[in-house]
Design an enzyme around this catalytic site. Structure first.
Site, mmCIF file in Angstrom:
data_model
loop_
_atom_site.group_PDB
_atom_site.id
_atom_site.type_symbol
_atom_site.label_atom_id
_atom_site.label_comp_id
_atom_site.label_asym_id
_atom_site.label_seq_id
_atom_site.Cartn_x
_atom_site.Cartn_y
_atom_site.Cartn_z
ATOM 1 C CE1 TYR A 165 14.203 31.118 3.580
ATOM 2 C CE2 TYR A 165 14.104 28.576 3.090
ATOM 3 C CZ TYR A 165 13.900 29.694 2.749
ATOM 4 O OH TYR A 165 13.471 30.103 1.505
ATOM 5 C CE LYS A 195 -0.115 -0.397 4.932
ATOM 6 N NZ LYS A 195 -0.851 -0.946 6.000
#
Ligand SMILES: *Cc1c(COP(=O)(O)O)cnc(C)c1O
Length: 326
Positions: free
Chosen positions: A224, A12
């Site tokens: 950042y 899955k």
């Protein structure tokens, strides 16, 4: 480690992010014949590979997909999870084989034992009777309670095969194996319990390409919000992986990469598409070269606080998925 039981595979979520088609091919080559996905939409991309294999749909059948599932190749079976789904399947595909999930205490999907034992399965041609363990990665009494409940139900209903264990359940020992196991995580290098150590190897690695190499000076900051300040002059490489690829910001200043055989740290904050890693001073690493991002599952999970499942299934769609490792 499944002993005498057949070993199926949970594929899955695009085989947990690794690419369902490639993974299914590799597992077919390895002899796997029982596959598990969630829904019909996950079944379609791999159906052409599964002429001689069985594919079970963990979410059963919905109003929207029941007609398609009823008309699917014969190896496709819904795992019926409720009285509503049983009624839907009997109406849409009378006599056609299915699987059935019993809830033995997780309270997620499945019929209650009482429902299963009071005739709900009559008229169904059940291949696999399943249940799912809630806490198999822990040593808790819930495991044995679920095991006993499953045995009680399984001994009283007519089914072809019985299946209880995911990866962690397999490692609980032979009582938990029944006819078929259905690991996901462990197939892809995850180690859910210590009994798996030494038996499970990484099944994938992630590489990112250097977009730029640069020198930072002592006192310079990287990325950042300037979360890393260089303690001395350093060489760094900016590589093209970031949180949009599932390499989340929790790897900032914690993650690692492999450069020229050395393990080096991630420096500063992971950006959406870029991450800075240290470069050994003597290394010739430069633009266009490839760097391995350390995503060995147990280790990456411990570093980031993400579960091994999350590290895996987050792997984004921008990777070009190559051949499988090993
Ligand atoms: C996902 C899933 C599995 C596989 O679980 P792992 O922990 O990845 O081995 C097995 N059974 C069911 C019902 C599942 O939903």
């Amino acid at each position: 480690m499944s002993g005498g039981a057949a070993c199926g595979a949970a594929v899955k979520a695009n085989a947990y992010g690794l690419g369902a088609e490639k993974v299914v091919k590799a597992l077919l080559d390895a002899g796997c014949r029982d596959f598990f996905v969630t829904t019909w939409s996950e079944a379609q991309p791999i159906l052409h590979l599964l002429e001689n294999a069985s594919l079970s749909l963990l979410h059963g059948v919905s109003r929207e997909d029941v007609a398609d599932v009823a008309a699917a190749p014969s190896g496709v079976r819904p795992i019926l999870n409720s009285l509503q789904q049983i009624a839907r399947w009997k109406e849409a595909a009378p006599g056609r084989p299915c699987d059935v999930m019993i809830d033995t205490g997780m309270n997620r999907l499945g019929l209650s034992p009482e429902e299963a034992l009071s005739g709900a399965l009559s008229g169904l041609d059940v291949d696999i009777l399943l249940s799912h363990l809630a806490s198999a990665d822990e040593d808790v009494p819930q495991n044995e309670r679920q095991l006993r409940t499953f045995e009680t139900v399984a001994s009283q209903v007519a089914v072809k095969r019985r299946s209880l264990s995911n990866s962690a359940g397999i490692l609980l020992g032979s009582d938990y194996h029944f006819d078929l196991t259905r690991p996901g995580l462990a197939l892809y290098g995850g180690i859910p319990r210590k009994e798996g150590q030494g038996h499970i190897r990484p099944a994938f690695k992630v590489e990112a390409q250097v977009v730029q190499r640069r020198t930072v000076r002592a006192g310079d900051t990287i990325g950042y919000n300037a979360t890393f300040t260089a303690p001395r002059d350093m060489e760094i490489a900016i590589v093209n992986v970031g949180y949009a690829d599932g390499y989340l910001r929790c790897f900032s200043n914690i993650g690692e990469a492999r450069v020229a055989g050395e393990t080096v740290p991630v420096l500063g904050r992971v950006s959406m598409d870029l991450t800075a890693v240290q470069v050994p001073v003597a290394s010739s690493l430069d633009e266009g070269d490839w760097v391995e991002i350390q995503l060995d599952l147990p280790k990456a999970s411990a570093q980031s606080g993400l579960s091994q499942y999350e590290v895996l299934t987050l792997l984004g769609s921008r990777y070009s998925r190559g051949t499988l490792v090993g």
